[in-house]
Scaffold this active site. Structure first.
Site, PDB file in Angstrom:
ATOM      1  N   ASP A  31       0.813  -1.222   0.000  1.00 26.11           N
ATOM      2  CA  ASP A  31       0.000   0.000   0.000  1.00 26.11           C
ATOM      3  C   ASP A  31       0.840   1.263   0.000  1.00 26.11           C
ATOM      4  OD1 ASP A  31      -2.246  -1.782   0.426  1.00 26.11           O
ATOM      5  OD2 ASP A  31      -1.570  -1.890   2.503  1.00 26.11           O
ATOM      6  N   HIS A  55      -4.542  -1.483  -6.355  1.00 25.19           N
ATOM      7  CA  HIS A  55      -3.887  -0.239  -6.737  1.00 25.19           C
ATOM      8  C   HIS A  55      -4.950   0.799  -7.050  1.00 25.19           C
ATOM      9  CE1 HIS A  55       0.054  -2.343  -8.132  1.00 25.19           C
ATOM     10  NE2 HIS A  55      -0.150  -2.402  -6.841  1.00 25.19           N
TER      11      HIS A  55
HETATM   12  P1  IMP Z   1      -2.615 -12.985   1.542  1.00 22.40           P
HETATM   13  O1  IMP Z   1      -1.739 -12.416   0.486  1.00 22.40           O
HETATM   14  O2  IMP Z   1      -4.073 -12.688   1.310  1.00 22.40           O
HETATM   15  O3  IMP Z   1      -2.353 -14.426   1.813  1.00 22.40           O
HETATM   16  O4  IMP Z   1      -2.270 -12.230   2.926  1.00 22.40           O
HETATM   17  C1  IMP Z   1      -1.042 -12.403   3.598  1.00 22.40           C
HETATM   18  C2  IMP Z   1      -0.619 -11.115   4.298  1.00 22.40           C
HETATM   19  O5  IMP Z   1      -0.202 -10.183   3.322  1.00 22.40           O
HETATM   20  C3  IMP Z   1      -1.728 -10.438   5.091  1.00 22.40           C
HETATM   21  O6  IMP Z   1      -1.162  -9.791   6.214  1.00 22.40           O
HETATM   22  C4  IMP Z   1      -2.241  -9.400   4.121  1.00 22.40           C
HETATM   23  O7  IMP Z   1      -2.868  -8.322   4.788  1.00 22.40           O
HETATM   24  C5  IMP Z   1      -0.951  -8.978   3.452  1.00 22.40           C
HETATM   25  N1  IMP Z   1      -1.135  -8.444   2.110  1.00 22.40           N
HETATM   26  C6  IMP Z   1      -1.310  -9.136   0.973  1.00 22.40           C
HETATM   27  N2  IMP Z   1      -1.394  -8.316  -0.068  1.00 22.40           N
HETATM   28  C7  IMP Z   1      -1.251  -7.078   0.397  1.00 22.40           C
HETATM   29  C8  IMP Z   1      -1.210  -5.779  -0.220  1.00 22.40           C
HETATM   30  O8  IMP Z   1      -1.314  -5.616  -1.433  1.00 22.40           O
HETATM   31  N3  IMP Z   1      -1.060  -4.739   0.639  1.00 22.40           N
HETATM   32  C9  IMP Z   1      -0.901  -4.883   1.968  1.00 22.40           C
HETATM   33  N4  IMP Z   1      -0.911  -6.068   2.570  1.00 22.40           N
HETATM   34  C10 IMP Z   1      -1.083  -7.155   1.804  1.00 22.40           C
END
Ligand code: IMP
Length: 444
Positions: free
Chosen positions: A21, A49
């Site tokens: 982010d 995004h």
């Molecule tokens: P997952 O990618 O849904 O398996 O999540 C794994 C971890 O990565 C969690 O803490 C999510 O909040 C974080 N996460 C995944 N994608 C993003 C992103 O694009 N921005 C911020 N955090 C992310």
């Protein structure tokens, strides 16, 4: 064959240096005009995004944000996990707003598919792990986006239970694979406490085969496509999703996502060798944020953290969750810049810090034994035990949203940026002072 030994390092990458982010979409949008092809290489619909153009706000999850420029080719590489239903929704919602999505979007036939049972599995496992806390145990959930990312990548590694985009184009093959997968997954989901009818391979084949037909004109071998572009002298921009500290190998494991979201994921996720990439932009916020679980040494639980969250609109694009906020951790940023081979920094959301009487930069960690280190610790349990050591700088009271040049920023804002450059050893070439395209100070 081209002479790859002497090929110039012409291509560019944009990667997030914190926990996601950072505002990568805005920088990709800015750099899109200088490039011909925009490529996603990792992650899936867990990323979000946001790009603001005039009064219009676009949130894209799977399609590279370069799609807003009709003359650019956008590629979803083999390293991405694609939820076809979400991809089609995104295509439709862009078309409704007059954005062209046709030949300009290409999807790798080798990108893996996020199936509905991946999302159910992701949510069910998180629920089981979080329930431990209610029973007096430790909450072991990751805080995922529940978009099925981890289970889809797990199937990629399992191989025998994976579905790739190319499989959607052959319903016979799809049905054969899904027949096995559905019986295995039905049992696994029941073991996780999911109360649902057995998965039906025929129904899933019909639904996903239909998605395949709608997406067929976009699906191809993108590795050859990208090499053809390279040989034709077209410049490629690689758009990282998620961010370096969430990298499966180099992030704060296990509180990470399931792909290589640092710049190291580019070669494997696209088939383009890293040696062809000449510029790597590392995108960082002027402070730190994190969503989900996991250690965050500079996290603020006080009024300053609250103020940063509200001024920075720090709520997730994908899940709407409030983001955890804290001071800028330069130990972490310097580590990410090293891993990614960053050649220039973009410092985002500097305007959010206006009005704070003083600012803190974390330059070292104190370890539990009392010693100090300036090295990052990419292991959640050990990182949770460090205490940040700060350098304190004076803040600035002026609003900077109308600034047009770095040299015209308040003296203390310039001093803050100078310290970031000195400590990371990387020049800041882009400074963002607001969401609009125009609120961007570019020094190259
Ligand atoms: P997952 O990618 O849904 O398996 O999540 C794994 C971890 O990565 C969690 O803490 C999510 O909040 C974080 N996460 C995944 N994608 C993003 C992103 O694009 N921005 C911020 N955090 C992310």
């Amino acid at each position: 064959m081209p002479d790859y030994q002497t090929s110039p390092r012409t291509h560019t990458a944009v990667v997030g240096l914190q926990w996601g982010d950072e505002g990568k979409g805005k920088i990709v949008d800015l750099l899109t005009s200088r490039n011909d092809v925009i490529v996603r290489y990792n992650g899936g619909a867990n990323a979000g995004h946001t790009v603001v153009v005039g009064t219009e706000r676009y949130a894209v999850h799977l399609i590279p944000s370069g799609i807003l420029n009709a003359d650019k080719m956008c590629v979803i590489g083999n390293g991405v996990v694609v939820d076809p239903e979400k991809l089609l929704e995104e295509i439709d919602s862009l078309r409704v707003r007059g954005i062209e999505v046709g030949d300009n979007l290409r999807v790798s036939d080798r990108a893996h598919v996020v199936m509905p049972y991946h999302k159910v599995h992701d949510a069910a496992l998180e629920t089981v792990l979080a329930a431990r806390a209610e029973a007096g145990g430790r909450n072991l959930s990751i805080g995922t986006t529940r978009r099925g990312i981890g289970p889809a990548y797990a199937d990629k590694i399992h191989r025998s239970t994976a579905v790739r985009m190319g499989d959607l184009l052959d319903e016979g093959r799809l049905l054969e694979r899904l027949s096995v997968i559905c019986s295995l997954r039905t049992a696994e989901l029941a073991a996780l406490g999911v109360d649902a009818p057995p998965l039906d391979p025929a129904a899933l084949t019909a639904k996903y085969g239909a998605f395949g037909r709608r997406l067929a004109s976009h699906i191809e071998d993108t590795t050859y496509l990208l090499h053809d572009c390279h040989r034709a002298g077209r410049s490629i921009l690689f758009e990282g999703a998620n961010a370096c500290l969430l990298d499966i190998d180099h992030g704060t494991y296990p509180y990470v996502t399931s792909s290589n979201c640092s710049a190291l994921g580019i070669p494997a996720g696209t088939g383009i060798p890293g040696a062809l990439i000449g510029r790597v932009y590392g995108i960082m916020k002027a402070y730190s944020t994190r969503v989900g679980e996991g250690p965050f040494p500079t996290e603020l639980h006080d009024e300053t953290g609250h103020r940063i969250r509200e001024r920075g609109h720090e709520y997730g694009t994908t899940t709407g969750r409030p983001r955890r906020c804290g001071w800028l951790d330069l130990v972490a940023v310097r580590y990410s810049a090293m891993i990614c081979g960053v050649t220039s920094l973009a410092c985002m959301l500097l305007d959010v810090l206006s009005g704070l009487p003083e600012l803190r930069l974390c330059t070292k960690y104190r370890l539990p034994d009392g010693s100090t280190t300036d090295r990052f610790i990419p292991d959640a349990a050990r990182l949770a035990g460090v205490e940040p050591i700060y350098e304190t700088l004076p803040g600035w009271s002026e609003e900077i949203v109308d600034a047009t040049e770095r040299t015209r920023l308040p003296e203390n804002a310039r001093r803050y940026l100078d310290r970031i450059e000195t400590i990371t050893g990387v020049p800041i070439e882009i400074i963002s002072v607001g969401p609009e395209r125009t609120q961007t100070l570019v020094t190259t």
